[in-house]
Design a protein around this motif. Structure first.
Motif, short mmCIF file in Angstrom:
data_model
loop_
_atom_site.label_atom_id
_atom_site.label_comp_id
_atom_site.label_asym_id
_atom_site.label_seq_id
_atom_site.Cartn_x
_atom_site.Cartn_y
_atom_site.Cartn_z
N VAL A 1 58.02 32.30 50.18
CA VAL A 1 58.25 31.81 48.81
C VAL A 1 57.63 32.76 47.80
O VAL A 1 58.26 33.12 46.79
CB VAL A 1 57.71 30.37 48.65
N LEU A 2 56.40 33.20 48.05
CA LEU A 2 55.74 34.13 47.12
C LEU A 2 56.49 35.46 47.05
O LEU A 2 56.56 36.08 45.99
CB LEU A 2 54.29 34.35 47.54
N ASP A 3 57.05 35.88 48.17
CA ASP A 3 57.81 37.13 48.22
C ASP A 3 59.13 37.02 47.45
O ASP A 3 59.69 38.02 47.03
CB ASP A 3 58.06 37.51 49.68
N ASN A 4 59.63 35.80 47.30
CA ASN A 4 60.89 35.55 46.60
C ASN A 4 60.68 34.59 45.43
O ASN A 4 61.50 33.70 45.18
CB ASN A 4 61.93 34.98 47.58
N LEU A 5 59.58 34.77 44.73
CA LEU A 5 59.16 33.83 43.71
C LEU A 5 60.19 33.66 42.58
O LEU A 5 60.38 32.55 42.09
CB LEU A 5 57.81 34.25 43.13
N SER A 6 60.87 34.72 42.22
CA SER A 6 61.85 34.61 41.13
C SER A 6 62.96 33.63 41.49
O SER A 6 63.43 32.88 40.64
CB SER A 6 62.43 35.97 40.77
N TYR A 7 63.36 33.61 42.77
CA TYR A 7 64.37 32.65 43.21
C TYR A 7 63.81 31.23 43.22
O TYR A 7 64.43 30.29 42.71
CB TYR A 7 64.89 33.02 44.60
N TYR A 8 62.63 31.06 43.80
CA TYR A 8 62.07 29.72 43.98
C TYR A 8 61.58 29.09 42.69
O TYR A 8 61.45 27.87 42.62
CB TYR A 8 61.00 29.73 45.06
N THR A 9 61.29 29.87 41.67
CA THR A 9 60.95 29.26 40.38
C THR A 9 62.17 28.59 39.77
O THR A 9 62.03 27.63 39.01
CB THR A 9 60.38 30.30 39.39
#
Length: 194
Positions: free
Chosen positions: A73-81
């Motif tokens: 999730v942290l690695d893909n934070l822009s998606y998960y926000t």
């Protein structure tokens, strides 16, 4: 390219109703079994109570799952926000092996300290099983094509041909998971020797 290894395996092993059971999931499950079985075997041979492994393993497994999802999730934070509810869907693609190692280790160490176990002794038991488990889990990556390497013309290049593979179809890439499996086995042999 005349010489290459074609991988045409369907990443999905079988379906149980709407639930898809994949090769990667099976290999991760087997890796967890190995990560527990090896320390149990070593504990018996060294006169260490096997209960220590049984007591720590559930905490390390849960910590590994949480860590694997959190790092992804942290690695893909822009998606998960933008899709926050999907953070909780840990059963869907999106787990990080680095997060699993960090989360499982942290949870295992904390549990060992709370239960009064010697962390160093536990680490000595766990290390061989964890590196061997890493090799087992990477078999799933090799089947799925989710860790393909850069392009190569070497005769052992992997070319994925199944349309559901994670790697681009027809791309001749270095078999990075196989390299890691070989490295893991060398490290496993060294740890066992020591």
């Amino acid at each position: 390219m005349l010489l290459a290894i074609n991988i045409g395996i369907d990443p999905i092993l079988f379906h149980l109703g709407s639930l898809a059971i994949g090769w990667h999931g099976l290999m991760v499950f087997l890796a967890v079994v190995v990560a527990i079985a090896v320390p149990l075997w070593l504990a018996r041979g060294q006169g260490i109570p096997r209960e220590m492994v049984y007591n720590i393993a559930p905490w390390a497994i849960v910590g590994g799952i949480v860590g694997a999802r959190l790092v992804h999730v942290l690695d893909n934070l822009s998606y998960y926000t933008q899709h926050a509810i999907e953070i909780l869907k840990f059963w869907e693609p999106g787990l990080s092996i680095f997060g699993a190692i960090l989360g499982g280790t942290l949870a295992g160490v904390i549990a060992a300290m709370v239960m009064g176990y010697a962390v160093g002794r536990l680490a000595d038991l766990a290390a061989p099983g964890l590196i061997l488990a890493q090799a087992v889990g990477r078999i799933g990556c090799a089947i799925n094509g989710d860790a393909y390497g850069t392009a190569t013309s070497l005769p052992w290049a992997f070319i994925y041909t199944h349309p559901d593979a994670s790697a681009p179809i027809g791309f001749p890439g270095h078999p990075v998971p196989v390299y890691e499996i070989l490295w893991d086995l060398v490290v496993f042999a060294i740890i066992c020797r020591l």
